[in-house]
Scaffold this motif. Structure first.
Motif, mmCIF file in Angstrom:
data_model
loop_
_atom_site.group_PDB
_atom_site.id
_atom_site.type_symbol
_atom_site.label_atom_id
_atom_site.label_comp_id
_atom_site.label_asym_id
_atom_site.label_seq_id
_atom_site.Cartn_x
_atom_site.Cartn_y
_atom_site.Cartn_z
ATOM 1 N N ALA A 141 0.809 -1.217 0.000
ATOM 2 C CA ALA A 141 0.000 0.000 0.000
ATOM 3 C C ALA A 141 0.848 1.275 0.000
ATOM 4 C CB ALA A 141 -0.921 0.006 1.221
ATOM 5 N N ALA A 142 2.164 1.130 0.139
ATOM 6 C CA ALA A 142 3.040 2.296 0.252
ATOM 7 C C ALA A 142 3.231 2.970 -1.102
ATOM 8 C CB ALA A 142 4.399 1.871 0.810
ATOM 9 N N PRO A 143 3.340 4.314 -1.080
ATOM 10 C CA PRO A 143 3.619 5.020 -2.333
ATOM 11 C C PRO A 143 5.065 4.793 -2.759
ATOM 12 C CG PRO A 143 3.613 6.556 -0.485
ATOM 13 C CD PRO A 143 3.200 5.214 0.055
ATOM 14 N N GLY A 144 5.299 4.823 -4.050
ATOM 15 C CA GLY A 144 6.666 4.658 -4.554
ATOM 16 C C GLY A 144 7.116 3.212 -4.513
ATOM 17 N N GLU A 145 8.332 3.019 -4.918
ATOM 18 C CA GLU A 145 8.914 1.674 -4.943
ATOM 19 C C GLU A 145 9.742 1.433 -3.681
ATOM 20 O OE1 GLU A 145 8.692 -1.015 -7.045
ATOM 21 O OE2 GLU A 145 7.016 0.135 -7.860
ATOM 22 N N PRO A 146 9.453 0.380 -2.932
ATOM 23 C CA PRO A 146 10.253 0.101 -1.745
ATOM 24 C C PRO A 146 11.621 -0.461 -2.133
ATOM 25 C CG PRO A 146 8.677 -1.656 -2.094
ATOM 26 C CD PRO A 146 8.389 -0.589 -3.135
ATOM 27 N N LEU A 147 12.570 -0.259 -1.275
ATOM 28 C CA LEU A 147 13.883 -0.887 -1.423
ATOM 29 C C LEU A 147 13.768 -2.267 -0.791
ATOM 30 C CD1 LEU A 147 16.948 -0.896 -1.969
ATOM 31 C CD2 LEU A 147 17.227 0.101 0.315
ATOM 32 N N TYR A 152 9.129 6.119 7.380
ATOM 33 C CA TYR A 152 9.635 5.005 6.599
ATOM 34 C C TYR A 152 9.637 3.766 7.481
ATOM 35 C CZ TYR A 152 11.274 8.265 3.065
ATOM 36 O OH TYR A 152 11.334 9.213 2.083
ATOM 37 N N GLY A 153 9.264 2.651 6.911
ATOM 38 C CA GLY A 153 9.365 1.388 7.627
ATOM 39 C C GLY A 153 10.704 0.754 7.304
ATOM 40 N N VAL A 154 11.318 0.146 8.287
ATOM 41 C CA VAL A 154 12.594 -0.544 8.089
ATOM 42 C C VAL A 154 12.409 -1.971 8.583
ATOM 43 C CG1 VAL A 154 15.037 -0.632 8.697
ATOM 44 C CG2 VAL A 154 13.896 1.584 8.429
ATOM 45 N N LEU A 155 12.670 -2.902 7.721
ATOM 46 C CA LEU A 155 12.583 -4.317 8.060
ATOM 47 C C LEU A 155 13.938 -4.937 7.763
ATOM 48 C CD1 LEU A 155 10.997 -6.942 8.715
ATOM 49 C CD2 LEU A 155 10.499 -7.096 6.271
#
Length: 176
Positions: free
Chosen positions: A117-123, A160-163
């Motif tokens: 659901a996040a905008p943009g492309e995740p790393l 930002y989420g960091v996993l």
């Protein structure tokens, strides 16, 4: 909002160890509530609107999270003859205790929903390496130091989420 003397900020870390906490993580809406409450305290109505859920469902799942000491009332205020409660997470960070891979897998499902659901492309990098135990320990320590040392830039900045994950792969099944 500045905490009143009756409020306290979230703890730094909650390590999930109790049956009530594992149960609380067992439902996707409760995981989404924890993510939503990571931003700022919110009321049942605000959470219901943010998550597109019924207020009754949100209230029920908040009760389960409160019973597991994962969510608490941050503060209350009087509104039109009633009391409105603002909820917050009990801890800024939640970590599943070692040896509980099913709970970790459930959390990864919630993260997958958040990423989609996040905008943009995740790393996102997935790499399989052959490492010695000492190399794996050093990599785990370096990754932990990197994440633990990251500083929050403040409420005016995007979140930002960091996993970060380092796991040993299961051996392949024997040939048939």
């Amino acid at each position: 909002m500045t905490p009143t003397p009756t409020e306290r900020p979230p703890d730094d870390l909650l390590e999930v160890t109790t049956p009530a906490q594992f149960k609380a993580l067992g439902h996707p809406l409760r995981q989404r509530l924890l993510f939503a409450l990571g931003q700022r305290p919110a009321t049942i109505s605000q959470l219901a609107a943010t998550l597109g859920a019924a207020k009754g469902n949100v209230a029920h799942h908040l009760k389960v999270l409160r019973d597991a000491d994962m969510v608490r009332v941050a503060h209350s205020r009087q509104v039109r003859g009633g009391t409105e409660q603002y909820y917050q997470r009990g801890a800024r960070r939640v970590r599943v205790a070692p040896g509980h891979s099913a709970a970790t897998a459930a959390l990864l499902g919630a993260v997958a929903e958040e990423v989609s659901a996040a905008p943009g492309e995740p790393l996102l990098h997935l790499r399989h390496l052959r490492l010695t135990a000492a190399q794996a320990d050093r990599l785990a320590a370096a990754l932990s130091d990197l994440v633990e040392g990251a500083q929050d830039a403040g409420e005016d900045e995007p979140r930002y989420g960091v996993l970060v994950s380092l796991y040993r792969q299961a051996p392949p099944p024997p040939p048939a």
